[in-house]
Design a protein around this motif. Structure first.
Motif, PDB file in Angstrom:
ATOM      1  N   LEU A  86       0.600  -1.174  -0.111  1.00 10.03           N
ATOM      2  CA  LEU A  86      -0.115   0.054  -0.218  1.00 10.03           C
ATOM      3  C   LEU A  86       0.847   1.335  -0.013  1.00 10.03           C
ATOM      4  CD1 LEU A  86      -2.949   1.252   0.369  1.00 10.03           C
ATOM      5  CD2 LEU A  86      -2.471   1.182   2.826  1.00 10.03           C
ATOM      6  N   HIS A  87       0.774   2.060  -1.127  1.00  7.99           N
ATOM      7  CA  HIS A  87       1.550   3.617  -1.162  1.00  7.99           C
ATOM      8  C   HIS A  87       0.817   4.427  -0.978  1.00  7.99           C
ATOM      9  CE1 HIS A  87       0.636   3.763  -5.483  1.00  7.99           C
ATOM     10  NE2 HIS A  87       0.961   2.452  -5.370  1.00  7.99           N
ATOM     11  N   THR A  88      -0.540   4.737  -1.231  1.00 11.60           N
ATOM     12  CA  THR A  88      -1.216   5.790  -1.586  1.00 11.60           C
ATOM     13  C   THR A  88      -2.322   5.742  -0.707  1.00 11.60           C
ATOM     14  OG1 THR A  88      -0.216   6.539  -3.639  1.00 11.60           O
ATOM     15  CG2 THR A  88      -2.118   7.609  -2.695  1.00 11.60           C
ATOM     16  N   VAL A  89      -2.789   6.796   0.187  1.00 16.86           N
ATOM     17  CA  VAL A  89      -4.213   6.695   0.941  1.00 16.86           C
ATOM     18  C   VAL A  89      -4.698   8.088   0.626  1.00 16.86           C
ATOM     19  CG1 VAL A  89      -5.144   6.344   3.098  1.00 16.86           C
ATOM     20  CG2 VAL A  89      -3.418   4.799   2.578  1.00 16.86           C
ATOM     21  N   ILE A  90      -5.837   8.018   0.285  1.00 18.15           N
ATOM     22  CA  ILE A  90      -6.723   9.448   0.359  1.00 18.15           C
ATOM     23  C   ILE A  90      -7.790   9.362   1.617  1.00 18.15           C
ATOM     24  CG2 ILE A  90      -7.935  10.724  -0.981  1.00 18.15           C
ATOM     25  CD1 ILE A  90      -5.361  10.231  -2.332  1.00 18.15           C
ATOM     26  N   LEU A  91      -7.633  10.202   2.348  1.00 15.33           N
ATOM     27  CA  LEU A  91      -8.616  10.309   3.492  1.00 15.33           C
ATOM     28  C   LEU A  91      -9.657  11.543   3.223  1.00 15.33           C
ATOM     29  CD1 LEU A  91      -6.338  10.103   6.553  1.00 15.33           C
ATOM     30  CD2 LEU A  91      -7.645   8.354   5.803  1.00 15.33           C
ATOM     31  N   SER A  98      -3.110  11.755   1.999  1.00 12.32           N
ATOM     32  CA  SER A  98      -3.585  13.149   1.430  1.00 12.32           C
ATOM     33  C   SER A  98      -5.146  13.093   1.648  1.00 12.32           C
ATOM     34  CB  SER A  98      -3.169  13.679   0.180  1.00 12.32           C
ATOM     35  OG  SER A  98      -3.551  14.591  -0.230  1.00 12.32           O
ATOM     36  N   SER A  99      -5.559  14.526   1.358  1.00 19.57           N
ATOM     37  CA  SER A  99      -7.298  14.329   1.288  1.00 19.57           C
ATOM     38  C   SER A  99      -7.480  14.806  -0.092  1.00 19.57           C
ATOM     39  CB  SER A  99      -7.745  15.586   2.213  1.00 19.57           C
ATOM     40  OG  SER A  99      -7.277  16.804   2.043  1.00 19.57           O
ATOM     41  N   ASN A 100      -6.376  14.913  -0.818  1.00 24.53           N
ATOM     42  CA  ASN A 100      -6.415  15.534  -2.319  1.00 24.53           C
ATOM     43  C   ASN A 100      -6.594  14.163  -3.280  1.00 24.53           C
ATOM     44  OD1 ASN A 100      -6.489  16.477  -4.931  1.00 24.53           O
ATOM     45  ND2 ASN A 100      -4.370  17.445  -4.618  1.00 24.53           N
ATOM     46  N   GLU A 141       4.720  15.323  -6.786  1.00 18.87           N
ATOM     47  CA  GLU A 141       5.130  16.221  -5.652  1.00 18.87           C
ATOM     48  C   GLU A 141       4.611  15.874  -4.109  1.00 18.87           C
ATOM     49  OE1 GLU A 141       4.145  19.989  -6.655  1.00 18.87           O
ATOM     50  OE2 GLU A 141       5.627  20.355  -8.419  1.00 18.87           O
ATOM     51  N   ASP A 142       3.833  15.069  -4.346  1.00 17.48           N
ATOM     52  CA  ASP A 142       3.203  14.510  -2.750  1.00 17.48           C
ATOM     53  C   ASP A 142       3.800  13.183  -2.335  1.00 17.48           C
ATOM     54  OD1 ASP A 142       1.048  16.756  -2.838  1.00 17.48           O
ATOM     55  OD2 ASP A 142      -0.030  15.384  -4.519  1.00 17.48           O
ATOM     56  N   LEU A 143       4.525  12.599  -3.095  1.00 15.50           N
ATOM     57  CA  LEU A 143       5.261  11.343  -2.731  1.00 15.50           C
ATOM     58  C   LEU A 143       6.235  11.716  -1.789  1.00 15.50           C
ATOM     59  CD1 LEU A 143       6.406   9.683  -6.234  1.00 15.50           C
ATOM     60  CD2 LEU A 143       4.261   9.310  -4.812  1.00 15.50           C
ATOM     61  N   GLY A 144       6.079  10.937  -0.359  1.00 11.89           N
ATOM     62  CA  GLY A 144       6.818  10.909   0.398  1.00 11.89           C
ATOM     63  C   GLY A 144       6.085  11.806   1.601  1.00 11.89           C
ATOM     64  N   HIS A 145       5.047  12.415   1.455  1.00 10.11           N
ATOM     65  CA  HIS A 145       4.383  13.311   2.295  1.00 10.11           C
ATOM     66  C   HIS A 145       3.057  12.757   2.697  1.00 10.11           C
ATOM     67  CE1 HIS A 145       6.409  17.251   0.261  1.00 10.11           C
ATOM     68  NE2 HIS A 145       7.227  16.251   0.565  1.00 10.11           N
ATOM     69  N   ILE A 146       2.821  13.077   3.976  1.00  9.46           N
ATOM     70  CA  ILE A 146       1.647  12.878   4.687  1.00  9.46           C
ATOM     71  C   ILE A 146       1.070  14.117   5.179  1.00  9.46           C
ATOM     72  CG2 ILE A 146       0.491  11.772   6.965  1.00  9.46           C
ATOM     73  CD1 ILE A 146       2.207   9.318   6.677  1.00  9.46           C
ATOM     74  N   ILE A 147      -0.107  14.353   4.671  1.00 10.90           N
ATOM     75  CA  ILE A 147      -0.818  15.812   4.988  1.00 10.90           C
ATOM     76  C   ILE A 147      -2.316  15.046   5.858  1.00 10.90           C
ATOM     77  CG2 ILE A 147      -1.615  17.871   4.415  1.00 10.90           C
ATOM     78  CD1 ILE A 147       1.031  17.507   3.854  1.00 10.90           C
ATOM     79  N   PHE A 148      -2.252  15.275   7.113  1.00  8.34           N
ATOM     80  CA  PHE A 148      -3.065  15.089   8.008  1.00  8.34           C
ATOM     81  C   PHE A 148      -4.110  16.228   7.980  1.00  8.34           C
ATOM     82  CE2 PHE A 148      -0.229  11.857   9.869  1.00  8.34           C
ATOM     83  CZ  PHE A 148      -0.449  10.831   9.429  1.00  8.34           C
TER      84      PHE A 148
END
Length: 204
Positions: A48-53, A75-77, A83-90
């Motif tokens: 699992l590499h990408t989660v959209i909340l 991300s919520s996007n 550019e979002d790779l490696g980023h977690i935006i809660f």
């Protein structure tokens, strides 16, 4: 779930504990209206590499993403870019449970403006994390960032309690921002903080 790689749940609001545990082929999950990620929901989903909340998700349960070694983006996007790779935006997450992201080693940056609680071992063993910014965190649990050997900056302005060995092994710290907007420049060797008061770190 042996053949599923993409899971989309645009209207689901509740998922039971361990619902998708060890679904090793999962690569991407989209949760449009989920209120809470339950305990061990995606534990062991190694690919699992990408989660959209959703914008209404407020809690990540204990062990929710434990062992998700490939996880690199939350991300919520829904339109995640390179550019979002490696980023977690809660965006609206307030609570991160014990061991929630234990062993997730592909993330470099975490931002959570609404996070108030980081559980025990929540981000334990991360090998690529560099920055953690959560201005409303009040409590950081025991061993929360233990072994995060690449992290060099953390910003937790509102924090009042830090558990034992929370930053053990974080040897690259150069900047720590804590309560009252004070900035502490730390030596190259980080001494493990046990608790923080309004004005001072206590080291052991």
């Amino acid at each position: 779930c042996r053949a599923i790689t993409v899971l989309e749940m645009p209207k689901v609001r509740f998922i039971g504990d361990q619902a998708f545990k060890n679904c090793i082929l999962f690569e991407r999950v989209v949760m449009g209206e989920l209120l809470e990620v339950g305990s061990k929901t995606f534990q062991g989903c190694a690919n699992l590499h990408t989660v959209i909340l959703s914008d209404i998700t407020t809690k990540i349960g204990s062990y929710a993403f434990d062992g998700c070694k490939a996880l690199s983006t939350i991300s919520s996007n829904v339109n995640v870019s390179t550019e979002d790779l490696g980023h977690i935006i809660f965006t609206y997450i307030q609570e991160i449970g014990d061991y929630a992201f234990n062993g997730c080693t592909s993330i470099q940056y975490v931002k959570g403006p609404e996070i108030t609680t980081v559980g025990n071992y929540a981000f334990n063993g991360w090998k690529n994390l560099e920055y953690f910014v959560a201005n409303n965190v009040k409590t950081v649990g025991d061993y929360a960032f233990n072994g995060d050997s690449t992290m060099n900056q953390i910003q937790i302005d509102a924090c009042t309690d830090i558990g034992k060995y929370a930053f053990e092994g974080c040897s690259l710290f150069t900047k720590v921002v804590v309560a009252l907007n004070d900035t502490y420049i730390l030596p190259a060797k980080m001494i493990t903080p046990f608790q923080i008061t309004k004005n001072a770190w206590l080291f052991f």
